[in-house]
Design a protein around this motif. Sequence first.
Motif, PDB file in Angstrom:
ATOM      1  N   VAL A  83       0.857  -1.180   0.000  1.00  0.00           N
ATOM      2  CA  VAL A  83       0.000   0.000   0.000  1.00  0.00           C
ATOM      3  C   VAL A  83       0.888   1.223   0.000  1.00  0.00           C
ATOM      4  O   VAL A  83       1.681   1.437   0.921  1.00  0.00           O
ATOM      5  N   ASN A  84       0.770   2.053  -1.064  1.00  0.00           N
ATOM      6  CA  ASN A  84       1.577   3.267  -1.178  1.00  0.00           C
ATOM      7  C   ASN A  84       3.071   2.984  -0.990  1.00  0.00           C
ATOM      8  O   ASN A  84       3.796   3.745  -0.351  1.00  0.00           O
ATOM      9  N   GLY A  85       3.526   1.866  -1.539  1.00  0.00           N
ATOM     10  CA  GLY A  85       4.934   1.526  -1.444  1.00  0.00           C
ATOM     11  C   GLY A  85       5.359   0.930  -0.123  1.00  0.00           C
ATOM     12  O   GLY A  85       6.534   0.588   0.045  1.00  0.00           O
ATOM     13  N   ALA A  86       4.449   0.810   0.818  1.00  0.00           N
ATOM     14  CA  ALA A  86       4.797   0.260   2.129  1.00  0.00           C
ATOM     15  C   ALA A  86       4.998  -1.241   2.036  1.00  0.00           C
ATOM     16  O   ALA A  86       4.432  -1.908   1.164  1.00  0.00           O
ATOM     17  N   ARG A  87       5.805  -1.756   2.938  1.00  0.00           N
ATOM     18  CA  ARG A  87       6.047  -3.181   3.002  1.00  0.00           C
ATOM     19  C   ARG A  87       5.786  -3.665   4.424  1.00  0.00           C
ATOM     20  O   ARG A  87       5.977  -2.925   5.379  1.00  0.00           O
ATOM     21  N   PRO A 101       7.269 -14.378   7.894  1.00  0.00           N
ATOM     22  CA  PRO A 101       6.527 -14.255   6.636  1.00  0.00           C
ATOM     23  C   PRO A 101       5.330 -13.316   6.761  1.00  0.00           C
ATOM     24  O   PRO A 101       4.780 -13.158   7.846  1.00  0.00           O
ATOM     25  N   ARG A 102       4.967 -12.724   5.682  1.00  0.00           N
ATOM     26  CA  ARG A 102       3.898 -11.731   5.675  1.00  0.00           C
ATOM     27  C   ARG A 102       2.549 -12.406   5.879  1.00  0.00           C
ATOM     28  O   ARG A 102       2.354 -13.588   5.552  1.00  0.00           O
ATOM     29  N   ALA A 103       1.609 -11.643   6.405  1.00  0.00           N
ATOM     30  CA  ALA A 103       0.250 -12.153   6.609  1.00  0.00           C
ATOM     31  C   ALA A 103      -0.477 -12.235   5.271  1.00  0.00           C
ATOM     32  O   ALA A 103      -0.296 -11.370   4.411  1.00  0.00           O
ATOM     33  N   GLU A 118      -1.994  -6.165  12.307  1.00  0.00           N
ATOM     34  CA  GLU A 118      -1.933  -5.997  10.863  1.00  0.00           C
ATOM     35  C   GLU A 118      -3.349  -6.004  10.288  1.00  0.00           C
ATOM     36  O   GLU A 118      -4.179  -6.825  10.676  1.00  0.00           O
ATOM     37  N   TYR A 119      -3.587  -5.092   9.361  1.00  0.00           N
ATOM     38  CA  TYR A 119      -4.857  -5.101   8.631  1.00  0.00           C
ATOM     39  C   TYR A 119      -4.675  -5.871   7.338  1.00  0.00           C
ATOM     40  O   TYR A 119      -3.748  -5.622   6.566  1.00  0.00           O
TER      41      TYR A 119
END
Length: 270
Positions: free
Chosen positions: A3-7, A12-14, A169-170
């Motif tokens: 989102v908007n370049g965010a990481r 590991p990512r959700a 985290e959303y």
Amino acid sequence: MTVNGARPLLHPRAPGWKKDLAAPNDKPVEVVTTRYISNPPNCFDQIYLELPRQTLNVRGPIAILAIGLMILFVLGTALYFLTLELDYPSLEYLIADLMFLSGLLLTAGSAIWGWRLDTECPRDEPIRFNRVRRKVYVYRFRSNAFRLFSRTEWGVQVDVFDWDDLHAEYCSAYGPMGTGGKIEMVMLTVREPGTNIAKDRFKFAGSQEDGESYWTIAQLFMQQGPQAIPAFDRPPRDWNNEDDTLNIARRLAPKVKWPEDIDFESRTAP
């Protein structure tokens, strides 16, 4: 996806990650508007705060669907035996029968899973924040679609985590529905202490609005105390007092009963 370049901070990512919320000890960034929150906190005092939490956003339809699938299984089984032929004239008939029987087994398994999930999941799966111990106590329901009759893979477990190791985290994604359906939730992730490695994740709220508001309430309580929790216009919901409801799943669902030792620990100071 970012989102908007965010990481995402954690790995590991959700699944379906969209953004990270404020860290546990950061200043809350959400302004809580209580009239838009689904349910107020269950209870709180100078030591602990208990927030409601549900794995299933809606109760009842899955149980009704399970009944329908079981009826379909019974009718399909009856039809199979009525049309059963002992001598198969060709390989095609045998393959067709095997496919039909596989469909019946899948229908029965789906019915059993849906029924157990909707009627055995507790009426609430609350989460307690103890500001003195700086611990978080999570009342969680476990299920396993591949072990339908297991006693160890189904049921309630209570997990205890350090407040400082939590991360919110959303997440959102589009579910496999005919018209397209957005599934969103706020997840709480448990980090390995001192790292950004996620070791456990669980659902905190079934919408972005509820999740961000509840997370802000938890931050305010843990950082400032009960006086920082905003006032609600309506009283807390008594999740265990729902025996008069017409919802079959909620009537059959177990009441919330914390283990005695955890119940005492989560509500008291060391």
